[in-house]
Structure formats: C-alpha cells, structure tokens
Design a protein around this motif. Structure first.
Motif, PDB file in Angstrom:
ATOM      1  N   ARG A  66     -25.541   8.433  63.883  1.00 57.46           N
ATOM      2  CA  ARG A  66     -24.255   7.754  63.811  1.00 57.46           C
ATOM      3  C   ARG A  66     -24.115   6.775  64.972  1.00 57.46           C
ATOM      4  N   GLN A 112     -17.430  -3.258  52.834  1.00 58.43           N
ATOM      5  CA  GLN A 112     -18.822  -3.600  53.116  1.00 58.43           C
ATOM      6  C   GLN A 112     -19.511  -2.559  53.996  1.00 58.43           C
ATOM      7  N   LEU A 113     -18.728  -1.705  54.610  1.00 56.30           N
ATOM      8  CA  LEU A 113     -19.282  -0.727  55.546  1.00 56.30           C
ATOM      9  C   LEU A 113     -18.432   0.529  55.493  1.00 56.30           C
ATOM     10  N   GLY A 114     -19.103   1.677  55.449  1.00 54.15           N
ATOM     11  CA  GLY A 114     -18.386   2.951  55.460  1.00 54.15           C
ATOM     12  C   GLY A 114     -18.226   3.470  56.876  1.00 54.15           C
ATOM     13  N   SER A 115     -17.207   4.294  57.096  1.00 55.24           N
ATOM     14  CA  SER A 115     -16.974   4.871  58.418  1.00 55.24           C
ATOM     15  C   SER A 115     -16.505   6.306  58.271  1.00 55.24           C
ATOM     16  N   PHE A 120     -20.454   5.211  62.416  1.00 58.20           N
ATOM     17  CA  PHE A 120     -21.044   4.478  61.307  1.00 58.20           C
ATOM     18  C   PHE A 120     -22.501   4.886  61.132  1.00 58.20           C
ATOM     19  N   ASP A 121     -22.928   4.927  59.874  1.00 60.87           N
ATOM     20  CA  ASP A 121     -24.312   5.271  59.570  1.00 60.87           C
ATOM     21  C   ASP A 121     -25.231   4.141  60.043  1.00 60.87           C
ATOM     22  N   ASP A 167     -28.388   3.343  59.399  1.00 61.84           N
ATOM     23  CA  ASP A 167     -29.146   2.645  58.358  1.00 61.84           C
ATOM     24  C   ASP A 167     -28.260   1.679  57.586  1.00 61.84           C
ATOM     25  N   GLU A 168     -27.010   2.081  57.339  1.00 62.21           N
ATOM     26  CA  GLU A 168     -26.094   1.207  56.611  1.00 62.21           C
ATOM     27  C   GLU A 168     -25.740  -0.026  57.445  1.00 62.21           C
ATOM     28  N   VAL A 169     -25.576   0.167  58.749  1.00 62.78           N
ATOM     29  CA  VAL A 169     -25.275  -0.970  59.620  1.00 62.78           C
ATOM     30  C   VAL A 169     -26.463  -1.925  59.663  1.00 62.78           C
ATOM     31  N   ALA A 224     -28.721  -2.365  57.383  1.00 65.73           N
ATOM     32  CA  ALA A 224     -28.815  -3.051  56.093  1.00 65.73           C
ATOM     33  C   ALA A 224     -27.817  -4.201  56.020  1.00 65.73           C
ATOM     34  N   LEU A 225     -26.603  -3.974  56.531  1.00 68.79           N
ATOM     35  CA  LEU A 225     -25.610  -5.046  56.558  1.00 68.79           C
ATOM     36  C   LEU A 225     -26.060  -6.169  57.483  1.00 68.79           C
TER      37      LEU A 225
END
Length: 415
Positions: A14, A39-42, A53-54, A56-58, A60-61
C-alpha cells in the motif's frame, strides 16, 4: 512505502497519499481527484488517518498517463519503449536478436524494422537532389580542418531548411524525412576514394567517404553490419537528448541535431577515435604490450574495453570481430585487438566493446581515426528517429526533471 494489508488481499503493498502523488508526478489533491473520478481506488488507513493506495494500481495509472516512474536501481527517469531491450549480455530490436538482424539484413532493412516493425527486403534510401545539393554546398563552405561530425551537423541544418513540411510530425511524414535525411548525410560528406554506383546501399555510399581504398565484398559487409548494429542501444546519452527534443515537439531534423550534439562528446561517439589511435600504435609497434603498459603507467584507461551494460564481451564487438575474420587485411588489427584484451586482463577483467571493434575495422581498411564516429553518427540517426516516433506519441513536454537548488536562500540584497 507503507505496507498495510487491504481487506481481501493479505500483505498487498500500500502507498500513502504522498507516495502515490510522487509516483504519479502530481500533487496530493490530484490523487484525490483521480479517486473521485473512479480512476484510482483507495482504502482508509488503519486508525482512520488518510487513505492508502494499491501500488500496482498506481503504477498502472502512471503508465497510462505517461508519468515518469523512478527506477528501483538508481532513481533515474524510466521511459517505456518498444525499440531495444538489453539483458544478459545480449540486445534485441523489437524482440529480435540485434546481432542476427545485422548479420542477415542491410542497414536500411534493420532501420525499417526499428521504425515500423516490418522488414522490407531490398529497401534503399534516396536523397532528394535539391536537398543533397544544399547539404553539399553547406558542407563545402566549412574549413578544411572540420571533422565529420561538424559536416554532419551542418548537413542536417541544410536538409531541414529545404523541407518546408518538417513540422509535420505524423508518422508517415517523419519516416519520409528520415529516409531522405540519412542518405543526404552520407552524400554530403567529401569523397576520399572512387564514387559509389547510383542506387547502391548506404554502406556502399559511405565507404568512399571513409577511405580511399577500394571496397571489397567482405569489408563492405562488415561496414554494413556495423551500421546495423549501432542503430540503437536503448537510452544512451544522445538518444535521451533526442527524446527530450521530441518531447518538446521539435521536428525530426532538430531531433537528429540534438543527438549529434551529445554524440560528439569524448565519452560517447568519439570514444572510437581513442581506440583507433591506440590500436594503430599497437600495429605499428608490432605489439600491444608496450602500448597498454603506457596507458597503465600514466593512469589512463585502455580505450575500447568495458561496458556498463555488459558483464562479458559487447555482443556488437563479438559480431564485428567474427565478420572481420573474413577480411584478409584485418588480420593484423584483429591480432592487436586480441592482444590488447589479453594484456589488460592481467590487471583488470575487462572485455572488448564496440569501440575496439570499430577500431579494428578502421585501422585495417586505412580509415582515419574519426571513421568510427562517422559510422556511429550515420547509423544512430535511424535510432534517434525511432525514439522520436515513440516520443511524439507521448504527452508533450513530459520530460521535465526538477532541479535541486543548492544556492543561497533568498531574499538577498542586489549586488
């Protein structure tokens, strides 16, 4: 980095808001804007203080938005590129072994592969007559002592001046400019030997501008392979300069000019000249041992050895040395090059790099010390264009590092 488990994903890494903002290259407020737009999960941090924030997701964004990501090794800028991969002492052009491409295809064919991902057997580049005439007039106005890179730089400027559509950055227009610019650069250089036949390969056109000796098939094959091998080598200093220019939406001629400016440095394209002089001295003295000893005694590095990206021998050097075996007049230079490596190995485990291989070619074929730099510059022009094509597809002006100010703090009285 903060490691807080997310519900349903034990031990998932995280990031705090600040860390996510740094990775994305934005302000913390913008991170929350990404969340509000979906666009981004939290996830709320443990204790209710802030969000996490995850990772990997950050990332990727960040990739989708063209943001820079810090290198885990050195913290340098990292660019996504589909052109060249270097790993495990080998390198690849669009996934294909670059040395195999150089052995089996001409420089022009490899350039097309780099630009388009397609091989066009038998392709030839042609310089427009008006462009070539302007470049030759401009080069001809230089002082006699001008070097080849001086001539190439002014030839690029002259070629740009004859192209009123140079600011068209569409892929088709950029490739059209590249296919005419590279033979223009070659054709603008003064001829030392007999002129080449019309419609010949780029290597055949370049040969009489490097040496007055007539070209034979094996030697010409080595030159063509050298051009193909040198087309690109990931983000070398000159290529980074070219991408910075392309990021500012400079036209392809200006991109090439930026690359040439960096290439002239003694630690980049000009390094082959140092290797040439050392190898020529070794051939003249009949042994590389005293030449290497002179370098070691004076604390100078032995040219043509070692490369920061390869633990063993530079694969480009290995390929050229193998091809030079078929060139009878190269036997003396090859033997001297091997002796340089063997003698230096007694003191440092260094392997041959491309500069030593280019020196073996230039020394054995009666070329000047700057011949390797000329080959390097002409060849790498195609690589700079390939990177420009990639950069034109990215967000403009994205290459903007932040300076770390170390001067006196303001306010200060005016002097």
């Amino acid at each position: 980095m903060t490691d807080q488990p997310e519900p349903g994903r034990p031990d998932a890494p995280r990031l705090t808001t600040r860390e996510a903002a740094e990775l994305l290259g934005v302000k913390p407020e913008t991170v929350y804007a990404y969340v509000s737009r979906g666009q981004l999960g939290s996830v709320r941090a443990v204790g209710g203080r802030g969000s996490t924030f995850d990772a990997d997701e950050v990332r990727a964004l960040a990739r989708r938005s063209g943001r820079r990501e810090p290198s885990p090794a050195r913290g340098d800028l990292v660019f996504r590129t589909g052109i060249t991969l270097i790993e495990q002492d080998r390198y690849y052009f669009r996934g294909v072994d670059a040395t195999e491409l150089a052995r089996n295809h001409s420089y022009e064919e490899v350039a097309e592969w780099l630009w388009t991902g397609e091989l066009r057997p038998g392709v030839r580049f042609t310089a427009p007559s008006e462009t070539l005439a302007a470049a030759r007039r401009t080069v001809g106005a230089l002082p006699a002592h001008s070097g080849s890179t001086d001539r190439l730089r002014v030839a690029v400027t002259a070629a740009a001046a004859t192209d009123p559509l140079r600011f068209d950055l569409s892929p088709g227009a950029v490739l059209s400019s590249a296919r005419s610019l590279i033979p223009t650069l070659v054709g603008a250089l003064p001829v030392l030997g007999s002129t080449e036949a019309d419609g010949g390969s780029l290597a055949r056109g370049l040969w009489p501008r490097l040496t007055a000796r007539p070209a034979d098939a094996p030697a010409l094959a080595v030159l063509d392979a050298a051009l193909a091998l040198l087309i690109d080598h990931d983000l070398a200093a000159s290529t980074l300069a070219a991408r910075v220019a392309a990021s500012a939406r400079a036209h392809p001629y200006a991109v090439v000019s930026a690359g040439l400016g960096v290439l002239e440095g003694p630690l980049h394209g000009a390094a082959s000249g140092l290797a040439h002089r050392m190898l020529q001295e070794a051939v003249d003295r009949g042994s590389a041992v005293p030449v290497v000893a002179d370098h070691l005694r004076t604390g100078r590095p032995v040219p043509g050895l070692g490369h920061r990206l390869y633990r063993g021998e530079d694969p480009r050097a290995r390929t050229l040395f193998a091809l030079l075996e078929d060139v009878p007049q190269a036997a003396g230079a090859l033997a001297a090059a091997r002796e340089v490596v063997a003698t230096t190995a007694r003191h440092a485990p260094l392997h041959a790099n491309i500069d030593l291989a280019l020196a073996a070619l230039s020394v054995s074929c009666g070329m000047a010390a700057e011949a390797g730099e000329t080959v390097f510059a002409v060849s790498r022009t195609a690589g700079w264009i390939a990177h420009a094509l990639e950069e034109y597809g990215e967000r403009p002006l994205r290459i903007r590092p932040s300076g770390q100010y170390t001067g006196p703090r303001p306010p200060r009285p005016a002097p």
